[in-house]
Enzyme design. Structure first.
Site, PDB file in Angstrom:
ATOM      1  N   GLY A  15       0.839  -1.207   0.000  1.00 17.27           N
ATOM      2  CA  GLY A  15       0.000   0.000   0.000  1.00 17.27           C
ATOM      3  C   GLY A  15       0.867   1.247   0.000  1.00 17.27           C
ATOM      4  N   SER A 264       4.765   4.821  10.433  1.00 15.59           N
ATOM      5  CA  SER A 264       4.931   3.651   9.569  1.00 15.59           C
ATOM      6  C   SER A 264       3.570   3.091   9.171  1.00 15.59           C
ATOM      7  CB  SER A 264       5.738   2.575  10.289  1.00 15.59           C
ATOM      8  OG  SER A 264       4.889   1.866  11.161  1.00 15.59           O
ATOM      9  N   LYS A 265       3.608   2.160   8.222  1.00 16.33           N
ATOM     10  CA  LYS A 265       2.361   1.547   7.762  1.00 16.33           C
ATOM     11  C   LYS A 265       1.651   0.853   8.920  1.00 16.33           C
ATOM     12  CE  LYS A 265       3.880   0.856   3.042  1.00 16.33           C
ATOM     13  NZ  LYS A 265       4.242  -0.068   1.983  1.00 16.33           N
ATOM     14  N   ARG A 266       2.421   0.373   9.860  1.00 17.66           N
ATOM     15  CA  ARG A 266       1.828  -0.374  10.980  1.00 17.66           C
ATOM     16  C   ARG A 266       1.161   0.542  12.022  1.00 17.66           C
ATOM     17  NH1 ARG A 266       6.546  -1.978  12.285  1.00 17.66           N
ATOM     18  NH2 ARG A 266       7.308  -1.846  10.169  1.00 17.66           N
ATOM     19  N   ASP A 267       1.596   1.820  12.059  1.00 17.85           N
ATOM     20  CA  ASP A 267       1.069   2.716  13.085  1.00 17.85           C
ATOM     21  C   ASP A 267      -0.434   2.932  12.969  1.00 17.85           C
ATOM     22  OD1 ASP A 267       3.387   3.194  14.504  1.00 17.85           O
ATOM     23  OD2 ASP A 267       4.079   4.619  13.000  1.00 17.85           O
TER      24      ASP A 267
END
Ligand code: GLU
Length: 510
Positions: A15, A264-267
Site C-alpha cells: 500500500g 509507519s504503515k503499521r502505526d
C-alpha cells in the site's frame, strides 16, 4: 533552462503510505508550477519484494487525489518504458562502463564467502560488517584476482555481481534545495552492488541511469533516501554525467503523533487511523481502509498532506490544489519532520466539506446513501438536505448520521425525554399544530416556524418547551439541524405523520 521534469519513483511493495503521496504531491506541485512533466517510474528491480496489484493501486491513489502523472506505465511517453523491470537490458552497459573506468569491479564471492567475511570482522570486534575498502582485497573480485583469472571466471559465467568501488577518505558534496550544502564522508559507505547476479540492477544504479535517461531535472524524495544520496552523486560523477545531475531535495519525514520516529504503515492499525489514501487489499492482512473510505475528500487529504512540511509563510491553512501550485516553493519546505495529527486531518476535511458546493458533494454523498439502501429520487430535495447539513459533517460518512431521518422514519423515538415534561396542554398544542399545518397553503421553513409560535402563544406555552418534543417526533432524538428546516424538507405529509405517530406512542405510555 531545461524543461522541468520530476519523477515519483515508488517501489510496488504494498500500500502507498501517506508519506509517499506527499512526495508525489510535492513533485506534482513543482512540475505544474514550472509547467514541467510529472513522471511516474515504477522501481520494481527487487522482485522479491514485488506485490501484485501495488502498481495499479498507486496509480488509482494518484488519480483519486487528482495528481495523475503525465507519463508512466499507464501513460507511455517519450522516455519509456516506465517500469524498471522492463528496462533491464539498459543498465548492464553502464555498470560495465564503470568497471572499465575503474569505479566498479566484478565480485565473484558466494553468499557463504560473504558470511565468512562478516564472521571474521565480527571476530575482530568490528561493528561495521560491510564489504568495503577494508576487506575488498581479501575477497574474490576483479581487484584481488589477476585479469586472467577474472577473464576466465567471466567466460564460464561464474555467478557474479558488479560492485561500486567507494574510495576511502573522500568527501562527497552536493546541494539539497531544502537543506543547503551537504558534505558526506565516503568512509561509512559500503561497496554497493550495482548489478545483481541475475543481471538486474539494484536501486542505486537504476535510479541514476533512469534519472539521466529520462532527463529528470529535479530529484525529490523522502528524507530516508538522504544517506543514499552520496552514492548517487558519485555515480553521476563516475558516469561522466555530472553536468546533467538533477537538483536534489529530501522531504522531511512524517512523524508518529507523539513525534517518536517515522509514521509507519503499521502505526495506523495500532493508533486507529488510516495511513493509506485508499483501501489497500493486503495479500497477508486483508483489506485495510484508507482516507477515502473513511469519508475524506481528496482535496482535504491533499491539503492536509501539503501542510505536513510546507506553508506559504502566512497563517493560511486551506489551499486548493491550484492555490498550492501557485504558491508552492521548495525552499518553504521544513527541514524537520512534522507530527501527523489525525484530529487535524479531520479538521481539514470538515473545512473542505463546509466550503464545497452541493454539486461537488452530491455524487459522493449519494453513494453513501445508496449503500445504506436509500435511492434518491428527488435531486432537488437531496441537494437541499446536503446544503442544510454539510456544516455539521466532518467526514462524508457523517452525512448519513446527520441526514438518514429524511429518508427513513426514526426506528426509535426517545419518548422518555418527551414524557418527563409532558402534559395535556402540550398534547393539545400538537393536535392543533397538525390541524393548522395540514391547512397551510405553503410549506416553507419560516411559515412553519411562525405558525408554530403563534399556536404556542395562543396555548400560553413557550415555543422553547415545544421545540424539543417536536424535534424528537421528527428525527427520533435530540440531534439534527434547525427543526423547521427539517420539517420543510420532510414535507407536509411526512411531518404530520411523524407527529401523529409520536402522539399515539405517548398516549399509550401515559
Ligand atoms: N524507489 C524508491 C522508493 O521506493 C525511490 C527513491 C527515490 O526517489 O530516489 O521510494
Amino acid at each position: 533552462m531545461n524543461k522541468v521534469r520530476v519523477r515519483f519513483a515508488p517501489s510496488p511493495t504494498g500500500g502507498l503510505h501517506l508519506g509517499g503521496i506527499r512526495t508525489a504531491l510535492y513533485n506534482y506541485l513543482f512540475a505544474k508550477k514550472y509547467m514541467g512533466d510529472f513522471v511516474l517510474r515504477v522501481e520494481d528491480t527487487d522482485q522479491t519484494r514485488y506485490v501484485k496489484g501495488a502498481e495499479e493501486y498507486i496509480i488509482d491513489c494518484l488519480n483519486w487525489c487528482k495528481i495523475s502523472p503525465d507519463e508512466g506505465p499507464h501513460r507511455e511517453g517519450e522516455y519509456g518504458p516506465y517500469r524498471q523491470s522492463e528496462r533491464k537490458s539498459l543498465y548492464k552497459e553502464y555498470a560495465e562502463q564503470l568497471v572499465k573506468l575503474g569505479h566498479a569491479y566484478y565480485a565473484f564471492d558466494t553468499p557463504a564467502e560473504i558470511e565468512t567475511m562478516r564472521e571474521t570482522l565480527k571476530g575482530q570486534g568490528k561493528d561495521n560488517l560491510q564489504y568495503d575498502y577494508r576487506v575488498r582485497f581479501n575477497m574474490k573480485n576483479s581487484l584481488s584476482l589477476s585479469p586472467e583469472e577474472t577473464e576466465a571466471l567471466l567466460k564460464i559465467n561464474f555467478p557474479h555481481v558488479i560492485r561500486l568501488k567507494i574510495e576511502r577518505d573522500e568527501f562527497v558534496y552536493f546541494k539539497d534545495m531544502i537543506r543547503g550544502d551537504i558534505e558526506m564522508s565516503t568512509n561509512g559507505l559500503d561497496d554497493k552492488v550495482l548489478l545483481k547476479a541475475d543481471g538486474m540492477p539494484t536501486y542505486h544504479l537504476a535510479v541514476v541511469v533512469d534519472d539521466y535517461l529520462m532527463k529528470i531535472t529535479h530529484a525529490f524524495r523522502g528524507e530516508e533516501w538522504l544517506p543514499s544520496a552520496p552514492i548517487h552523486v558519485l555515480l553521476w560523477k563516475y558516469l561522466g554525467w555530472e553536468k546533467h545531475m538533477p537538483e536534489w531535495a529530501h522531504f522531511p519525514l512524517i512523524l508518529k503523533p507523539d513525534g517518536n520516529g517515522k509514521l509507519s504503515k503499521r502505526d495506523g492499525e495500532r493508533l486507529g487511523f488510516p495511513v493509506f489514501a485508499m483501501e489497500w487489499n493486503d495479500p497477508v492482512k486483508g483489506e485495510i481502509k484508507g482516507f477515502k473510505e473513511l469519508g475524506f475528500l481528496p482535496e482535504a487529504f491533499l491539503n492536509m498532506l501539503a501542510m505536513l512540511g510546507w506553508n506559504n509563510g502566512t497563517e493560511q491553512e486551506i489551499f486548493s490544489l491550484d492555490e498550492m501550485i501557485d504558491q508552492f516553493s521548495i525552499d518553504r519546505i521544513h527541514v524537520h519532520g512534522a507530527k501527523f495529527d489525525f484530529e487535524k486531518a479531520k479538521w481539514y476535511n470538515h473545512e473542505w466539506i463546509k466550503k464545497s458546493s452541493v454539486e461537488r458533494l452530491e455524487h459522493d454523498v449519494k453513494k453513501i446513501f445508496e449503500k445504506k439502501g436509500v435511492s434518491v429520487s428527488d435531486e432537488e430535495q437531496f441537494g437541499s438536505i446536503i446544503e442544510l447539513i454539510k456544516d455539521r459533517c466532518t467526514l462524508l460518512t457523517d452525512f448519513w448520521e446527520q441526514g438518514h431521518f429524511f429518508y427513513n422514519s426514526p426506528s426509535e423515538i426517545d419518548t422518555a425525554s418527551i414524557l418527563s415534561k409532558w402534559n395535556e396542554n402540550k398534547n393539545q398544542f400538537f393536535v392543533e399544530l397538525i390541524r393548522t399545518y395540514s391547512l397551510l397553503p405553503s410549506w416553507k421553513s419560516v411559515e412553519l416556524e411562525n405558525t408554530f409560535k403563534e399556536i404556542a402563544a395562543a396555548s400560553h406555552l413557550k415555543p422553547g418547551e415545544l421545540m424539543l418534543p417536536f424535534r424528537i417526533m421528527l428525527v427520533g432524538g435530540k440531534f439534527g439541524p434547525g427543526i423547521f428546516d427539517i420539517a420543510s424538507l420532510l414535507g407536509k405529509t411526512e411531518t404530520i405523520k411523524r407527529i401523529e405517530h409520536t402522539l399515539s406512542l405517548l398516549n399509550q405510555k401515559i
